[in-house]
Write a protein that holds these residues in place. Structure first.
Motif, PDB file in Angstrom:
ATOM      1  N   SER A 357       0.854  -1.198   0.000  1.00 53.77           N
ATOM      2  CA  SER A 357       0.000   0.000   0.000  1.00 53.77           C
ATOM      3  C   SER A 357       0.879   1.233   0.000  1.00 53.77           C
ATOM      4  CB  SER A 357      -0.874   0.055   1.253  1.00 53.77           C
ATOM      5  OG  SER A 357      -1.445  -1.193   1.490  1.00 53.77           O
ATOM      6  N   PRO A 365     -10.237   4.746 -11.805  1.00 50.67           N
ATOM      7  CA  PRO A 365     -10.775   3.385 -12.028  1.00 50.67           C
ATOM      8  C   PRO A 365     -10.714   2.915 -13.481  1.00 50.67           C
ATOM      9  CG  PRO A 365     -12.412   4.832 -10.978  1.00 50.67           C
ATOM     10  CD  PRO A 365     -11.177   5.633 -11.137  1.00 50.67           C
ATOM     11  N   GLN A 410      -6.513  -1.966  -5.683  1.00 49.16           N
ATOM     12  CA  GLN A 410      -7.481  -1.008  -5.147  1.00 49.16           C
ATOM     13  C   GLN A 410      -6.792   0.342  -5.117  1.00 49.16           C
ATOM     14  OE1 GLN A 410      -8.016  -3.233  -1.749  1.00 49.16           O
ATOM     15  NE2 GLN A 410      -9.429  -4.522  -2.900  1.00 49.16           N
ATOM     16  N   SER A 411      -7.487   1.351  -5.611  1.00 44.61           N
ATOM     17  CA  SER A 411      -6.818   2.640  -5.653  1.00 44.61           C
ATOM     18  C   SER A 411      -7.811   3.783  -5.677  1.00 44.61           C
ATOM     19  CB  SER A 411      -5.945   2.694  -6.899  1.00 44.61           C
ATOM     20  OG  SER A 411      -5.143   3.832  -6.837  1.00 44.61           O
ATOM     21  N   GLU A 412      -7.356   4.906  -5.144  1.00 46.19           N
ATOM     22  CA  GLU A 412      -8.185   6.098  -5.187  1.00 46.19           C
ATOM     23  C   GLU A 412      -7.274   7.254  -5.584  1.00 46.19           C
ATOM     24  OE1 GLU A 412     -11.065   8.253  -2.130  1.00 46.19           O
ATOM     25  OE2 GLU A 412     -10.702   6.149  -1.684  1.00 46.19           O
ATOM     26  N   SER A 417      -2.689   3.694  -3.373  1.00 47.51           N
ATOM     27  CA  SER A 417      -3.108   2.423  -3.983  1.00 47.51           C
ATOM     28  C   SER A 417      -2.654   1.253  -3.131  1.00 47.51           C
ATOM     29  CB  SER A 417      -2.457   2.246  -5.356  1.00 47.51           C
ATOM     30  OG  SER A 417      -2.336   3.465  -6.015  1.00 47.51           O
TER      31      SER A 417
END
Ligand code: ADP
Length: 439
Positions: A357, A365, A410-412, A417
């Motif tokens: 992370s 996305p 998973q990332s924003e 990420s």
């Protein structure tokens, strides 16, 4: 057309009236009436018997001659039969046409019963799967296609993805096999010849491998000369002083791309399944995290490692090192100075997971599904500047594939990420304390 029921009622009425009249003339009208009703009933019974006989003997004959309501019954049944016969003929010819079309298809088509026995197949199936009529009718398909991958595919019951395997009739022919369930528990097996696509794919792989290999030596020579020139850079005049570091940087970049391309072609061509030697992932991650701190340099990232020390993995040391380094170095490269990178190595529901992370720039996305494609970069400038080749995640995907693992992302954007590599329980090795001490 007159109503047969009215005719029939007339007939019954007239018979009753005549019987009554005769009864009145000759006496004993009830007896005459009884005789008439018996005769009428007898006529009905006779027609019923003719109907039964006609239906029994076969439908091909014309119906028996009769009158009144019975004639109507015979005619209606006859018309129904004619209509049925026509429909049957139409269905038969449709089925014929369908079978001819399927038989002419270049793809092998086999109809399987619920018990996986072969019911029907077309000509292409004889050529591609080696089926032969009538020998193989009713045989179980797994008796003829014995390839272990096919037997497993058939039993698995999940046919979303096609299976690729060599043809049992000719091992030089590659097949893509698909099973389509239909109707009442029946299944259709469709096999396509994909030798041409496989040959092209092989040519592409060979080409990339050869080009990379050919570029490797000249690049090494170039890098060597640049290194010796580097010492003289101080004395060099203006232009050279600026040019030398750029030349060195770009040569190193090319060398990294060539190395990554060679690694990818090795992963693609080597059919092995990622090796089986026990690998001490905790020790490996510790070394990579140290390298990551060095790579971070003056950006001063905080690199944290939380690894289960008893959790090892059966796999290929070199490939796993490449996988973890790519994930961890990416986290460093795509996280601004002072950010935090957390590497966790743990077991979850039997599976082993490495989760990396970061608190970096994150990924929108729409890019996520394409990240593992070769040379797919969200920001080409940033990737190059940070020393990326655009091949890192493609390597990660291949290594995971060879270890039957999978990648989760998973990332924003703006927040960070998490890239997690999951390995199946079958590859997990638990080492007790002593084994570690001996390490
Ligand atoms: P590159 O050598 O360009 O890093 P990769 O295949 O490793 O190539 O990654 C592909 C792209 O995925 C990168 O160019 C980058 O845009 C994105 N990416 C990879 N890891 C991260 C991360 N930890 N945070 C944000 N973006 C990332």
């Amino acid at each position: 057309m007159s109503n047969p029921w009215i005719d029939e009622l007339w007939r019954a009425g007239i018979i009753a009236a005549v019987a009554l009249l005769l009864g009145l003339v000759f006496g004993q009208p009830w007896l005459w009436l009884l005789l008439a009703v018996s005769a009428y009933l007898g006529w009905h019974l006779r027609n019923l018997a003719r109907l039964v006989e006609w239906l029994r003997v076969g439908r091909r004959f014309h119906p028996p001659e009769s009158s009144g309501i019975w004639d109507e019954v015979f005619q209606q049944i006859y018309r129904l039969q004619q209509r049925n016969r026509q429909r049957k003929r139409k269905l038969g010819s449709m089925l014929n046409r369908f079978q001819q079309a399927t038989a002419a298809m270049p793809d092998a088509t086999v109809v399987l019963t619920p018990g996986d026995e072969i019911e029907w197949w077309n000509q292409a199936a004889e050529r591609l799967l080696g089926l032969s009529y009538p020998r193989d009718t009713g045989q179980r398909i797994s008796n003829l296609l014995r390839h272990p991958a096919f037997v497993e595919y058939l039993a698995r019951g999940d046919y979303a993805q096609p299976l690729e395997m060599p043809s049992p009739a000719d091992e030089h022919v590659g097949l893509s096999i698909r099973i389509v369930p239909y109707g009442n528990n029946q299944r259709l097996l469709i096999a396509r010849d994909i030798s041409r696509i496989q040959r092209l794919e092989q040519m592409r792989r060979d080409f990339v491998a050869n080009v990379s290999h050919e570029l490797r030596t000249p690049l090494t020579v170039l890098a060597g000369y640049l290194e010796t020139l580097d010492g003289d850079a101080e004395e060099a005049d203006g232009d050279w002083r600026h040019a030398l570091p750029v030349l060195r940087q770009q040569t190193e970049r090319m060398q990294r791309i060539v190395e990554d391309l060679l690694m990818l072609s090795r992963l693609e061509t080597d059919s092995g399944q990622g090796g089986q030697e026990p690998v001490s992932v905790p020790a490996m991650l510790a070394v990579i995290c140290d390298d990551a701190r060095r790579l971070s340099d003056d950006k001063r990232h905080e690199v944290l490692l939380e690894a289960d020390p008893e959790l090892w993995l059966r796999g290929n040391d070199h490939e796993l090192r490449s996988l973890f380094s790519n994930l961890i170095f990416n986290a460093v490269r795509y996280t601004p100075a002072g950010g935090r990178i957390r590497v966790r190595w743990y077991q979850e529901g039997g599976q082993a997971v490495c989760a990396v992370s970061d608190t970096g720039i994150g990924i929108a996305p729409q890019h996520i599904p394409r990240l593992t494609e070769r040379f797919y970069r969200i920001d080409v400038g940033r990737s190059r500047q940070s020393g990326g080749t655009g091949l890192g995640l493609a390597i990660v995907k291949h290594v995971l594939l060879r270890h039957q693992g999978e990648l989760g992302i998973q990332s924003e954007p703006g927040k960070g990420s998490t890239f997690s590599a999951r390995f199946p329980a079958g590859r997990v090795v638990r080492v007790a304390g002593q084994a570690r001490a001996a390490e």
